[in-house]
Every structure is written in structure tokens, then in C-alpha cells.
Write an enzyme that holds these catalytic residues in place. Structure first.
Site, PDB file in Angstrom:
ATOM      1  N   SER A  58      26.296  75.322  19.389  1.00 48.99           N
ATOM      2  CA  SER A  58      25.948  76.598  18.766  1.00 48.99           C
ATOM      3  C   SER A  58      24.862  76.454  17.702  1.00 48.99           C
ATOM      4  CB  SER A  58      27.183  77.233  18.127  1.00 48.99           C
ATOM      5  OG  SER A  58      28.220  77.330  19.073  1.00 48.99           O
ATOM      6  N   GLU A 113      35.094  70.523   8.316  1.00 46.91           N
ATOM      7  CA  GLU A 113      33.867  70.783   7.567  1.00 46.91           C
ATOM      8  C   GLU A 113      33.876  70.133   6.192  1.00 46.91           C
ATOM      9  OE1 GLU A 113      35.874  73.085   8.920  1.00 46.91           O
ATOM     10  OE2 GLU A 113      34.720  73.839  10.630  1.00 46.91           O
ATOM     11  N   PHE A 153      31.639  78.690   8.064  1.00 49.06           N
ATOM     12  CA  PHE A 153      32.515  77.526   7.917  1.00 49.06           C
ATOM     13  C   PHE A 153      31.942  76.485   6.956  1.00 49.06           C
ATOM     14  CE2 PHE A 153      33.551  79.074  12.343  1.00 49.06           C
ATOM     15  CZ  PHE A 153      34.604  79.860  11.901  1.00 49.06           C
ATOM     16  N   HIS A 194      24.547  81.209  12.774  1.00 57.39           N
ATOM     17  CA  HIS A 194      25.334  82.418  13.046  1.00 57.39           C
ATOM     18  C   HIS A 194      25.632  83.197  11.771  1.00 57.39           C
ATOM     19  CE1 HIS A 194      25.724  80.200  16.739  1.00 57.39           C
ATOM     20  NE2 HIS A 194      26.483  81.094  17.314  1.00 57.39           N
ATOM     21  N   ARG A 239      22.153  83.576  15.016  1.00 54.02           N
ATOM     22  CA  ARG A 239      22.551  83.333  16.395  1.00 54.02           C
ATOM     23  C   ARG A 239      21.588  83.972  17.389  1.00 54.02           C
ATOM     24  NH1 ARG A 239      25.121  85.979  20.613  1.00 54.02           N
ATOM     25  NH2 ARG A 239      26.513  84.656  21.846  1.00 54.02           N
TER      26      ARG A 239
END
Ligand code: TPP
Lengths: 277, 312
Positions: free
Chosen positions: B34, B55, B80, B105, B163
Site C-alpha cells: 500500500s 508500528e 498508524f 493513505h 492513496r
């Protein structure tokens, strides 16, 4: 509990109907997470039908058991089951990932009846479930907290903070199902982060542990009974599953963690799941 | 029609181009497909560190590597990265270790995943940290160039990428015009200045077209660096236009709008209108639907410009 049924064949049939809805939802939205929905659904179908004390017509009933889908991306599975059990309607399933729809991309307690946790960020549900379990005990309520975790998800450190705290606080009313499908977002868990002996890790944290085949309904019903009856300490059912179970090209295929089938693939899925077109 | 691309692809491309420097390492938290760090992973698996879905660990592993002379790029979804905010604060920013965090994103534009995935506070929180450079480029070209510049800096950074695809603005520009800390003037007009970042830069350009039909001439600035803010440019357009609009797919609290407001409050009384998310969470929707719902789309930028001008 919803008590639609406790017969093995009827449970299998419930899960099959949910699988059809899962694939339909993700296909309509052309987005979402089919793999982890298809791996968890046998477990959730059995849990709702044989154990979970909830009231579809009174979703906010104070003394309901809590069900926390911590791997909240696998929401199509939960929505399908909520529709089958009467918390929401089958029409509501069309609102999955649609603006204003109650079926948000990740399950959300602010949006959808029957949802007890606003998920989407992994590794949060066990701590939340522990809070629910503690609150139940403080109130003198018999209610329990069930948490569904993903195997990739348990790489988050906070899961282990909760695992340790739950035994410290002797929370026998906290019950976990681990969807051990061996695949996470990018790849197989063995490539992303090897976890070695998962049952031993939970045992070392003081949990009651049982392993089952997460697609064998007889073993699942047995496993849920184990969760129901183990009340001396927190308990975990480690369910060995297949990501994408029930749709041949999704099974064990990391690409279908978070991807929708195209029209041709959709037709194949419907036929494999025995959907009446 | 201009070319369309997602800024996260510019990041992925830059990592590949940086690979010639064997001190560059890439850290992932199960979102390489991603964030687009996967290209680097395929080409250089030995310098790609999988941290699983962890993370907080990733941020401090990156800090340790930076302290040992490596140049770590750590990426996950913008939202995140926030889970590791304190790690970033105490473990990265405080010792001033050159860890480069990329949050993909970002914003409500990310779409149907819904509110849990839509970071609308990342620019604000990282902007509060001393030593940390905060970037939010608007196209893949500038993302690629800025990422490559980061590798040469000796302090930490946070960069948000998006994104979804947006128009590419810099295919034919001189790369030297894209520099960390320097806003880019994309359009010149004397009545109002629209200072935008990320996915709203192309919306701001469309808003300027609309305004021009109404006889209002707008300056448009791509403020890809939120920190350090290009205050010289802000002062210049405040002086020249006398009215400012900020536009970002981010909370109106603390991001680009917040940064410009803080600066203006100490330097001039230029009217400022902030287009951004008004203290609420998003929900599931398509990217264009989200811009509409959150009042970030072209008509909202136009209206904000009119309000700012009326306050002159
Ligand atoms: C904190 C956090 N990091 C990353 C993600 C992005 N993400 C969504 S699903 C997923 C993989 C989850 O794998 P697993 O827990 O095994 O779920 P399953 O295979 O059952 O779908 C990732 C990394 C997230 N939702 N939350």
C-alpha cells in the site's frame, strides 16, 4: 444466544449463506476484505448460534455478552451474520462502504446495531474486551466479552500488554478466538513476522488454550463449549483456518486479503458456494 | 487531460532511486503493497526490514539504525504512524535522529475504508515536534523529488502521501524549483491567495478558475512543506492579495491552516479562511464524495475565498 440452531448441518448452512453475502458485499463495493471474512465465518456463526447471549431486537441490552471483532476489516463476515441473525436487514448489506451506510468499511459501534466496538486499527480489541470484562465483574454481571483476533494482528505489542493484564486481573469472563489463517496484508505471516509457538506464548501468559480446526463445525462447537466452561482464567481458542475458505481462487491467496473479485471471479464464487442466481 | 497519479507511487519510485546509497534502509509494517515500499523490498530484500504489524517497534528500530549511521525510511498508513507518536517524540525527534516516516493513505480522500483509516490530524501532531520536518506533496513528481532530498537531511521528517490518483502538476518543471521549505506559486492573482497542500492543490487550481470567471483573480500556492513553513512567501502573498485561504484534507485545527494562522496572528491582520475538516471524523465514501461531505471541494474553496475577500 440467538439460537437459530445448534445442529451441525444447520450451522454449516448458516455459514454458507453468510459466505455468499460476504462475496456479494465485496463484489458490489469493489473493495473490502474477503479473505479474513471467509476464514472467520464458521467460528462466528457457531458462536452466535450456540453461545453468545445477545438479543437482536434489543441490541443495546445491558447484560448482553460483548462480541468484539478486533480484526475489524473482516466486517463483511460480521455484517452477513448480523443480517442472518436479525440485527440488521439484508437490505442494509447494500450499504457496505457506501456513503452514509450503516455497514462502514470497518465495523463501528456508532454506526451499526449489534456492533460493540469501533474497529479498524489492529491490536486494540483485546484491551477493549478486557475493559468490558472488568466492567461486568464490577457490576456483578454474568456477561462475558468475546474477542476475535487475527494472527497478523497479534504482532501488535499492545495485544500482549492486554494478555498479561487479563491474567493479572483473573478475568475468566474474557474469551478470545484467534483466526489462525497464516496470512496477513502483504504476505504469509511466515514471511512478514514469524511467531513460532503461538499456543505456548498464550500458555506462558497464563491463559487456557485449546486448538481446533476452524472449519470443522463439530470441533468448533466443542471449542466454543471449552470457552463457555473455562472460567478460572482468560481463555483462547486457536482456530486453524484457511484464508478465503470456500472460494477456490481466494483460498490461501494473500492477494485476496483486501481485494474484490471481478465479475467473472464473482460468478465462479457464487457457483462454488451454491448460490441460487 | 493531465496525467493522473498517486503520490504514494512517487515515494515508491524515490526509494528505488535512493537504493544506490547503501546506507538507505526501508522499514515496513505489513503495508508495503500500500505504501509502495514493496518495489524497494523486491529489489533490495536485504535492506528491507519487516516489522510485522508493529508500528511502535518499527519507529524505534529505525531510530536505532539512524543512530548507527543508516538512513531509515519507515512507512505505514498515516493513521498508524500515529500509534507510534510517543516513540517519534521521545525516541526520534528528541535525539534528532534522521528517521524518515512516510504515512500513506492520509486524509479523508483515502475513501471507503472509513474513519478509522482517515488520518486528519497527522500534520498537526507531527508539526508540534521540534526538529521534525513535515511534508505533504501534491503529486508524484514532487513526492519523488522531496523524498530524495530527505535522504540528504540530518534531521527527522514526516511525509504524508495519498492513496488515490490526482492530477500531476510537475511533469515539465525544472526539478530545482521543488525544494523542502519553499512553497511553489502555481498561479498569480492579486485578489486572494489560496495556500493548499496535498490532494487539495489541484482543487485549489480549479477553484481559481471558477473565481476568475467571477472576475476574482487568485494566487495559488502549493505549500508542500508544512514545517518549516515558508513564511516569506506567506508574508508576500498576504501583502499582495490581502486575503488568504488555506485548503487541506486535514483538520482545520493545527495543520496547514493552523500553521498559517499562527504565523499571521503575529505578523499581520490579513483575513484568513481555512478550508479543512471541521472537528469531526470521516466515514466510508468515495474520494470525491468525501471531499464534498467534508466541505473540501471546489465550491467550498470558492466560497471561502469570497468570505476572505469580503473581510478585507
Ligand atoms: C494498527 C494497524 N496497522 C495496520 C493495519 C492495516 N491492516 C489491515 S488488515 C491487516 C492484516 C491483518 O492480518 P490478520 O490480523 O491476520 O487478519 P486476517 O488475515 O484475519 O484478515 C493490516 C496490516 C491496521 N488495520 N491497523
Amino acid at each position: 444466544m440467538v439460537r437459530i440452531t445448534s445442529s451441525i448441518s444447520e450451522l454449516e448452512e448458516l455459514a454458507r449463506r453468510c459466505r455468499i453475502e460476504i462475496v456479494k458485499m465485496v463484489h458490489r463495493a469493489q473493495a473490502g476484505h474477503p479473505g479474513g471474512s471467509l476464514s472467520e465465518i464458521d467460528l462466528m456463526a457457531a458462536l452466535y448460534s450456540t453461545s453468545l447471549r445477545v438479543r437482536p431486537n434489543d441490541p443495546d441490552w445491558d447484560d448482553r455478552d460483548r462480541f468484539i471483532l478486533s480484526k475489524g476489516h473482516a466486517s463483511p463476515g460480521m455484517y452477513a451474520l448480523l443480517a442472518e441473525t436479525g440485527f440488521i436487514s439484508h437490505d442494509d448489506l447494500h450499504s457496505y462502504r457506501v456513503l452514509g451506510g450503516i455497514c462502514q468499511g470497518h465495523v463501528d459501534m456508532k454506526w451499526c446495531p449489534g456492533v460493540d466496538f469501533s474497529a479498524g486499527s489492529l491490536g486494540m480489541g483485546l484491551s477493549f474486551g478486557m475493559g468490558c470484562a472488568l466492567a461486568a465483574r464490577l457490576e456483578g454481571s454474568e456477561r462475558r466479552a468475546f474477542v476475535m483476533l487475527g494472527d497478523g494482528e497479534i504482532q501488535e505489542g499492545s495485544v500482549w500488554e492486554a494478555a498479561m493484564a487479563a491474567t493479572h486481573h483473573e478475568l475468566g469472563n474474557l474469551k478470545v478466538i484467534l483466526d489462525r489463517n497464516r496470512i496477513q496484508n502483504d504476505d504469509f505471516c511466515s514471511e512478514q513476522m514469524r511467531m513460532f509457538d503461538i499456543p505456548a506464548k498464550w500458555k506462558a501468559f497464563g491463559w487456557n488454550v485449546k486448538e481446533i480446526d476452524g472449519h470443522d463445525m463439530t470441533e468448533i462447537v466443542d471449542g466454543i463449549k471449552f470457552l463457555d466452561e473455562s472460567n478460572d482464567a482468560p481463555s483462547i481458542l486457536i482456530a486453524h483456518t484457511i484464508k478465503g475458505k470456500g472460494v477456490s481462487y481466494m483460498e490461501n491467496n494473500p492477494s485476496f486479503h483486501g481485494a474484490a473479485p471481478n465479475d467473472e471471479q464473482f460468478a465462479i464464487a457464487m457457483s462454488e458456494l451454491g448460490a441460487v442466481q | 487531460m493531465s496525467r493522473m497519479a498517486a503520490t504514494r507511487d512517487g515515494y515508491g519510485q524515490a526509494l528505488l532511486e535512493l537504493a544506490g546509497n547503501d546506507k538507505v534502509v526501508v522499514l515496513e509494517a505489513d503495508l508495503g503493497k500500500s505504501t509502495k515500499s514493496l518495489h524497494f523490498r523486491r529489489a533490495h530484500p536485504e535492506r528491507t526490514i519487516s516489522c510485522g504489524i508493529g508500528e511502535q517497534n518499527m519507529l524505534l528500530v529505525a531510530a536505532g539504525m539512524a543512530s548507527s549511521g543508516y538512513i531509515p525510511f519507515a512507512s505505514t498508513f498515516a493513521i498508524f504512524t500515529e500509534r507510534a507518536f510517543e516513540q517519534m517524540r521521545n525516541g526520534v525527534a528528541r535525539p534528532n535522529l534522521a528517521v524518515h516516516v512516510c504515512g500513506s493513505h492520509g486524509g479523508t480522500h483515502t475513501g471507503t475504508d472509513g474513519s478509522s483509516a482517515q488520518s486528519i490530524e497527522d500534520l498537526a501532531i507531527y508539526r508540534t515536534l521540534p526538529n521534525v520536518t513535515v511534508l505533504h506533496p501534491c503529486d508524484d513528481v514532487s513526492t519523488r523529488l522531496l523524498t530524495k532530498q530527505l535522504a540528504k537531511t540530518d534531521s527527522p521528517s514526516y511525509m504524508r502521501t495519498a492513496r488515490n490518483k490526482t492530477p500531476v502538476l510537475y511533469d515539465n518543471v525544472d526539478p530545482s524549483t521543488i525544494q523542502i521549505g519553499k512553497g511553489i506559486q502555481l498561479r498569480d492573482g492579486a485578489d486572494v491567495a489560496i495556500i493548499a497542500c496535498g490532494v487539495l492543490v489541484s482543487e485549489a487550481l480549479k477553484a481559481a478558475d471558477e473565481l476568475s470567471k467571477q472576475g476574482v483573480q487568485a494566487t495559488v500556492i502549493d505549500m508542500h512543506t508544512i514545517k518549516p513553513l515558508d513564511i516569506e512567501l506567506v508574508d508576500l502573498v498576504a501583502e499582495r492579495c490581502g486575503a488568504i485561504v488555506t485548503a487541506e484534507d486535514h483538520s482545520v485545527i493545527g495543520g496547514l491552516g493552523g500553521a498559517v494562522a499562527e504565523h499571521l496572528s503575529a505578523s499581520s491582520c490579513t483575513p484568513l479562511e481555512r478550508v479543512g475538516v471541521h472537528d469531526r471524523f470521516g466515514e466510508s465514501g468515495q474520494a470525491d464524495e468525501m471531499l464534498e461531505l467534508m466541505e473540501l471541494s471546489v465550491p467550498h474553496i470558492v466560497k471561502a475565498a469570497q468570505r476572505a475577500i469580503n473581510r478585507k
